[in-house]
Design a protein around this motif. Structure first.
Motif, PDB file in Angstrom:
ATOM      1  N   LEU A 247       7.949   2.681   4.835  1.00  8.20           N
ATOM      2  CA  LEU A 247       9.410   2.099   4.369  1.00  8.20           C
ATOM      3  C   LEU A 247      10.359   3.107   4.073  1.00  8.20           C
ATOM      4  O   LEU A 247      11.489   3.029   4.547  1.00  8.20           O
ATOM      5  N   ALA A 248       9.859   4.246   3.329  1.00  6.70           N
ATOM      6  CA  ALA A 248      10.739   5.428   2.971  1.00  6.70           C
ATOM      7  C   ALA A 248      11.230   6.071   4.116  1.00  6.70           C
ATOM      8  O   ALA A 248      12.410   6.334   4.145  1.00  6.70           O
TER       9      ALA A 248
ATOM     10  N   VAL B 165      10.322  -5.543   8.711  1.00  9.99           N
ATOM     11  CA  VAL B 165       9.094  -4.933   8.469  1.00  9.99           C
ATOM     12  C   VAL B 165       8.172  -6.133   7.785  1.00  9.99           C
ATOM     13  O   VAL B 165       8.870  -6.640   6.850  1.00  9.99           O
ATOM     14  N   ASN B 166       6.955  -6.313   8.139  1.00  6.59           N
ATOM     15  CA  ASN B 166       5.992  -7.142   7.309  1.00  6.59           C
ATOM     16  C   ASN B 166       4.879  -6.272   7.193  1.00  6.59           C
ATOM     17  O   ASN B 166       4.375  -5.371   8.095  1.00  6.59           O
TER      18      ASN B 166
ATOM     19  N   LEU C 113       0.800  -1.307  -0.139  1.00  5.42           N
ATOM     20  CA  LEU C 113      -0.103   0.052   0.035  1.00  5.42           C
ATOM     21  C   LEU C 113       0.755   1.074   0.174  1.00  5.42           C
ATOM     22  O   LEU C 113       1.685   1.132   0.550  1.00  5.42           O
ATOM     23  N   PRO C 114       0.459   2.275  -0.758  1.00  3.92           N
ATOM     24  CA  PRO C 114       1.165   3.725  -0.303  1.00  3.92           C
ATOM     25  C   PRO C 114       1.620   4.078   0.997  1.00  3.92           C
ATOM     26  O   PRO C 114       2.709   4.424   1.140  1.00  3.92           O
ATOM     27  N   ASP C 115       0.661   3.674   1.822  1.00  3.53           N
ATOM     28  CA  ASP C 115       1.396   4.415   3.247  1.00  3.53           C
ATOM     29  C   ASP C 115       2.112   3.253   3.826  1.00  3.53           C
ATOM     30  O   ASP C 115       3.020   3.852   4.558  1.00  3.53           O
TER      31      ASP C 115
ATOM     32  N   TRP D  30       9.548   3.217  -3.507  1.00  2.64           N
ATOM     33  CA  TRP D  30       9.410   4.126  -2.360  1.00  2.64           C
ATOM     34  C   TRP D  30      10.796   4.291  -1.628  1.00  2.64           C
ATOM     35  O   TRP D  30      11.406   5.372  -1.108  1.00  2.64           O
ATOM     36  N   ILE D  31      11.515   2.929  -1.404  1.00  3.01           N
ATOM     37  CA  ILE D  31      12.652   2.939  -0.841  1.00  3.01           C
ATOM     38  C   ILE D  31      13.739   3.578  -1.127  1.00  3.01           C
ATOM     39  O   ILE D  31      14.529   4.555  -0.627  1.00  3.01           O
ATOM     40  N   ALA D  32      13.932   3.514  -2.548  1.00  2.20           N
ATOM     41  CA  ALA D  32      15.076   3.793  -3.377  1.00  2.20           C
ATOM     42  C   ALA D  32      14.717   5.529  -3.378  1.00  2.20           C
ATOM     43  O   ALA D  32      15.936   6.315  -3.524  1.00  2.20           O
TER      44      ALA D  32
END
Ligand SMILES: C[S@@+](CC[C@H](N)C(=O)[O-])C[C@H]1O[C@@H](n2cnc3c(N)ncnc32)[C@H](O)[C@@H]1O
Length: 194
Positions: free
Chosen positions: A40-41, A141-142, A33-35, A65-67
């Motif tokens: 994660l970001a 994270v899960n 999901l975007p949230d 998102w992470i990168a």
């Protein structure tokens, strides 16, 4: 206003092209999901000089998102077992030399490249040994957890949820559940302390 990074928009395009849903449909894998991506970001942004791992790249939506947020000296290793999705993720992340998309089985591939400051476990097995892939202080994270209050009254997950047990019973983790802003989905996050 919340800004969606351009790389994430590129991942949405890839998801549409390979037919990977952006939301959980009940059958088959979907993007995070975007949230969850934003969460994660936020964690990735603190991984200065670190290494981030992801099992189950999908088409690279969470990875995007992470990168988009990780510091310039951080790298991301993400592993996907499905060849088409791995190829789509490579297309999404092609311009970022800090990111390695591996087509293969996540656990052995990630084990070979451990330890991690942040590990998004989102595909394949999650045996207790996965905690050993984190540095002390690293985060696991899960996603795709339903907040307990929203579970049907007869849901077996009310009595025993293997994901929650994994995070809350492991003495090496300090864990918490984070309910996302939609209030219908949670994440589990644990920091390795020993
Ligand atoms: C929920 S999706 C991943 C979504 C992605 N992490 C994201 O944030 O958009 C799970 C993915 O894990 C992959 N997968 C399943 N078992 C795997 C394994 N053993 N190794 C690597 N990938 C695996 C599936 O093919 C699927 O694409």
């Amino acid at each position: 206003m919340e800004v969606v990074p351009p790389l994430v928009l590129r991942a949405e395009q890839a998801a549409a092209e390979v037919g990977m849903p952006l939301r959980r449909t009940g059958s088959g894998p979907s993007c995070c999901l975007p949230d969850a991506g934003r969460f994660l970001a936020m964690l990735a942004a603190g991984c200065t000089g670190g290494t981030i791992g992801e099992s189950g790249t999908g088409v690279g939506y969470g990875a995007a998102w992470i990168a988009s947020a990780m510091p310039a000296d951080c790298r991301l290793i993400t592993v996907e077992s499905d060849e088409n999705r791995a190829a789509a993720a490579r297309w999404v992340l092609a311009d970022d030399p800090r990111v390695e998309v591996i087509h293969g089985d996540a656990l052995p591939e990630l084990t070979r490249r451990a330890p991690y400051d942040l590990l998004f476990a989102d595909g394949g097995q999650q045996p207790p040994e996965i905690v050993e892939l984190l540095r002390v202080g690293g985060r696991l994270v899960n996603d795709d957890v339903t907040p307990a209050d929203l579970l049907p009254v007869d849901s077996p997950y009310r009595l025993h949820d293997p994901k929650r047990t994994f995070f809350f019973a492991d003495p090496r983790l300090i864990a918490t559940e984070v309910v996302l802003p939609d209030r219908h989905n949670s994440l589990l996050v644990g920091t390795r302390t020993a």
